[in-house]
Design a protein around this motif. Structure first.
Motif, short mmCIF file in Angstrom:
data_model
loop_
_atom_site.label_atom_id
_atom_site.label_comp_id
_atom_site.label_asym_id
_atom_site.label_seq_id
_atom_site.Cartn_x
_atom_site.Cartn_y
_atom_site.Cartn_z
N SER A 17 0.82 -1.20 0.00
CA SER A 17 0.00 0.00 0.00
C SER A 17 0.86 1.26 0.00
N PHE A 18 1.97 1.22 0.73
CA PHE A 18 2.84 2.39 0.82
C PHE A 18 3.44 2.76 -0.53
N TYR A 19 3.83 1.77 -1.32
CA TYR A 19 4.53 2.03 -2.57
C TYR A 19 3.61 2.11 -3.79
N GLU A 20 2.42 1.55 -3.72
CA GLU A 20 1.59 1.47 -4.92
C GLU A 20 0.31 2.29 -4.86
N GLU A 21 -0.22 2.53 -3.69
CA GLU A 21 -1.43 3.34 -3.59
C GLU A 21 -1.03 4.81 -3.49
N LEU A 22 -0.78 5.40 -4.65
CA LEU A 22 -0.27 6.77 -4.73
C LEU A 22 -1.41 7.74 -5.03
N PRO A 23 -1.35 8.94 -4.47
CA PRO A 23 -2.40 9.92 -4.75
C PRO A 23 -2.32 10.43 -6.20
N ASP A 24 -3.47 10.80 -6.73
CA ASP A 24 -3.54 11.32 -8.10
C ASP A 24 -3.47 12.84 -8.03
N LEU A 25 -2.30 13.41 -8.37
CA LEU A 25 -2.13 14.87 -8.30
C LEU A 25 -3.02 15.61 -9.29
N THR A 26 -3.37 14.93 -10.40
CA THR A 26 -4.21 15.61 -11.40
C THR A 26 -5.61 15.89 -10.89
N SER A 27 -6.04 15.18 -9.85
CA SER A 27 -7.35 15.42 -9.27
C SER A 27 -7.28 16.24 -8.00
N MET A 28 -6.07 16.58 -7.53
CA MET A 28 -5.90 17.32 -6.30
C MET A 28 -5.35 18.72 -6.52
N VAL A 29 -4.74 18.95 -7.69
CA VAL A 29 -4.10 20.23 -8.01
C VAL A 29 -4.73 20.77 -9.29
N PRO A 30 -4.98 22.08 -9.38
CA PRO A 30 -5.49 22.64 -10.64
C PRO A 30 -4.63 22.25 -11.83
N LEU A 31 -5.28 21.81 -12.92
CA LEU A 31 -4.53 21.29 -14.07
C LEU A 31 -3.67 22.36 -14.72
N ASN A 32 -4.09 23.66 -14.62
CA ASN A 32 -3.28 24.70 -15.26
C ASN A 32 -1.92 24.85 -14.60
N LEU A 33 -1.81 24.48 -13.27
CA LEU A 33 -0.51 24.53 -12.62
C LEU A 33 0.40 23.39 -13.08
N LEU A 34 -0.21 22.30 -13.52
CA LEU A 34 0.58 21.17 -14.02
C LEU A 34 0.80 21.26 -15.53
N GLY A 35 0.18 22.25 -16.17
CA GLY A 35 0.33 22.39 -17.62
C GLY A 35 -0.37 21.30 -18.39
N LEU A 36 -1.49 20.80 -17.88
CA LEU A 36 -2.21 19.71 -18.51
C LEU A 36 -3.63 20.14 -18.84
N THR A 37 -4.15 19.53 -19.88
CA THR A 37 -5.57 19.68 -20.19
C THR A 37 -6.32 18.52 -19.57
N ALA A 38 -7.64 18.60 -19.59
CA ALA A 38 -8.46 17.53 -19.02
C ALA A 38 -8.23 16.21 -19.75
N GLU A 39 -8.07 16.29 -21.10
CA GLU A 39 -7.84 15.07 -21.88
C GLU A 39 -6.50 14.44 -21.53
N GLN A 40 -5.48 15.27 -21.38
CA GLN A 40 -4.15 14.75 -21.04
C GLN A 40 -4.14 14.13 -19.64
N ALA A 41 -4.84 14.76 -18.70
CA ALA A 41 -4.92 14.20 -17.34
C ALA A 41 -5.62 12.84 -17.34
N GLN A 42 -6.71 12.73 -18.12
CA GLN A 42 -7.42 11.46 -18.20
C GLN A 42 -6.56 10.38 -18.84
N ALA A 43 -5.76 10.77 -19.86
CA ALA A 43 -4.85 9.82 -20.50
C ALA A 43 -3.82 9.28 -19.51
N LEU A 44 -3.32 10.16 -18.64
CA LEU A 44 -2.37 9.73 -17.62
C LEU A 44 -3.01 8.73 -16.65
N ARG A 45 -4.25 9.01 -16.24
CA ARG A 45 -4.94 8.11 -15.32
C ARG A 45 -5.16 6.73 -15.96
N ASP A 46 -5.56 6.72 -17.24
CA ASP A 46 -5.80 5.45 -17.93
C ASP A 46 -4.51 4.65 -18.06
#
Length: 540
Positions: free
Chosen positions: A366-395
């Protein structure tokens, strides 16, 4: 030395005979005739009892001398109670025995209550807990007191004050956890059963090997070997009958065999826990308090069994079993891996429900594999991502995780992360945007007062960032890297650090973070696993 041992045997036999019924009756009559010349002052006799309760060597020596001059007839019951209740040191047992001999030869009503209470304390279950409400003795001190009473009873038997040899058979049964029957009256019997007391058994054999069992001491064995002659009969003072001695020996040998069996099991368990602890230290940097306590308990149990087995083996002339290293151990250092170092997990078998991959337990996984999803916790504009790119990362992350456990060992396809040569195009291995699109320039993330909407999103998403420091991102970065990063000792703190740092992310701060994560402070090995989690979170 042999002549001295022979003389010691004669001295013990004479002392035993001097406390026989006939000789004691003579000395008691003499004491009765001289009672008028003894001191009967209440103050002085009260001081005698107080000295006895102080239980130190000097006071006991003075009490032995005072027995010859004081008339203690009215204080015998108090003296008996003091001997039984006071926790004296093991080194004072010989002085207590001398005091008992002096009182036994003078006072007829001293020995019977002393022996009866000692017998009751050693043979009756929970007898050591009868006075729990009256004193503050902890369980360890009560067990220590019982061991001293076992030694006292053996030495009273050796000097002839106590002569009931069958008692020691019942005592050994009780110490070994066997049931015994004591006839309290003709109406019925009381069945007694107690747990195994290995330390008291060790005391029993140590001080009763010669007196009760007729076994030669280590000194006698060495002298027999050096002199090339059998000196056992001439030097061993045994005061039990042949039948009782044989029965006690057979019981001790049976106990020794059981202790050896438990010792082998305890050693195997101890080595298993030791390897497990080494593995956990390699993975996590340190052990949890629960695992430390569990390991210490296993270690103490092994050391206790080893101490008892060694003492019994020395008295019986036997050898303890050879304790081999555990060949069926677990962890990174077992099954040949100890010579190869830490090997890379090859996928293993993922068919069982409880399968946890290359990790030692579900908590580590759990410590090494259950990682938080930053794309859902931080505004995407700060990460330089669009909604489509964030979803692609999650998939991509989800597919990679499922592939890792459903088809272990299989070659990964083009949609998963590949480890190729340096000239491989990153766009083919990672279905994410390239660095120029993801990394935001410093002037892009600067928070302006005119952009109130973005400022509201930052404040609501990261309440831990103080508004007074938003005008100075450099100070905030230094605080995170120099203070908060060193405090990342748990999953929650690691996740909080990653979220906060995302609000200050740019190319310069990214390089600062890489440098900070690559330099672990000296003596802070517990941060290794937590730094690995931070790297994994940003890598995702």
């Amino acid at each position: 030395k042999i002549d001295k041992l022979k003389q010691d045997k004669i001295t013990k036999e004479l002392l035993n005979q001097s406390n026989s019924s006939l000789n004691v009756s003579i000395s008691r009559n003499e004491h009765q005739n001289n009672k008028k010349s003894l001191k009967s002052d209440v103050k002085k006799t009260s001081i005698f009892v107080n000295k006895l309760r102080s239980m130190n060597s000097e006071a006991l020596t003075q009490c032995i001398r005072d027995v010859e001059t004081f008339n203690l007839t009215l204080y015998i019951s108090e003296i008996v109670t003091a001997i039984l209740e006071i926790n004296f040191k093991p080194t004072d047992v010989s002085l207590i025995v001398k005091l008992c001999i002096a009182l036994h030869k003078r006072y007829e009503d001293f020995t019977p209550p002393l022996i009866d209470k000692l017998r009751q304390s050693l043979l009756t279950p929970n007898a050591s807990n009868q006075n729990k409400d009256n004193n503050s003795d902890d369980p360890q001190s009560l067990l220590k007191k019982k061991r001293i009473q076992v030694r006292l009873m053996i030495e009273l038997f050796e000097c002839g004050i106590f002569r009931e040899e069958v008692f020691f058979i019942n005592l050994l049964k009780v110490l070994s956890g066997k049931s015994i029957n004591i006839n309290k009256s003709s109406a019925g019997q009381t069945q007694i059963k107690r747990q195994v007391d290995l330390m008291s058994i060790s005391t029993f054999v140590k001080y009763g090997s010669e007196t009760l069992l007729g076994l030669p001491t280590k000194t006698i064995k060495n002298l027999s070997r050096l002199s090339n002659q059998d000196i056992n009969d001439a030097t061993i003072a045994r005061f039990t009958s042949n039948n009782v001695s044989v029965e006690l020996k057979s019981m001790i040998i049976e106990i020794f065999q059981q202790v050896c069996t438990e010792l082998v099991k305890a050693h195997k368990e101890y080595k298993k826990k030791e390897k497990k602890a080494e593995t956990d230290r390699l993975i996590h940097g340190s052990l949890t308090d629960e695992k430390k306590l569990e390991f210490e308990m296993v270690k103490k149990n092994f050391e206790r069994l080893y101490s008892v087995a060694t003492g019994l083996a020395e008295s019986l002339g036997e050898d303890i079993p050879l304790l081999e290293e555990d060949k069926d151990g677990e962890g990174l250092l077992s099954e040949g891996n100890s010579s190869k170092g830490i090997s890379v997990w090859d996928g293993g078998s993922g068919n069982t429900i409880e399968y946890i991959g290359p990790f030692t337990d579900p908590e580590s996984r759990s410590f090494y594999e259950e990682l938080p999803d930053l794309t859902s916790m931080v505004p995407l504009n700060l990460l330089g991502l669009t909604a489509e790119q964030a979803q692609a990362l999650r998939d991509t992350w989800k597919a990679s995780k499922e592939t890792r456990y459903t088809t272990p060992g299989k070659e990964e396809d083009d949609s998963s992360i590949k480890l190729e040569n340096n000239d491989t195009n990153e766009n083919e291995s990672y279905p994410i945007i390239n660095e120029e699109e993801t990394v935001i320039e410093e002037d892009t993330i600067a928070i302006n007062e005119s952009d109130s909407k973005s400022n509201d999103e930052v404040s609501s998403s990261s309440p831990s960032i103080e508004s007074s420091k938003l005008d100075n991102p450099g100070a905030k970065v230094n605080t995170l890297l120099n203070e908060k990063l060193l405090e990342c000792t748990s999953k929650a703190k690691c996740d909080e650090f990653c979220v906060n740092y995302c609000f200050l992310l740019n190319k310069l701060n990214k390089n600062k973070l890489i440098i900070a994560l690559s330099k672990i402070p000296y003596g802070r090995s517990e941060l290794i696993s937590n730094y690995a989690r931070i790297i994994a979170i940003f890598n995702r």
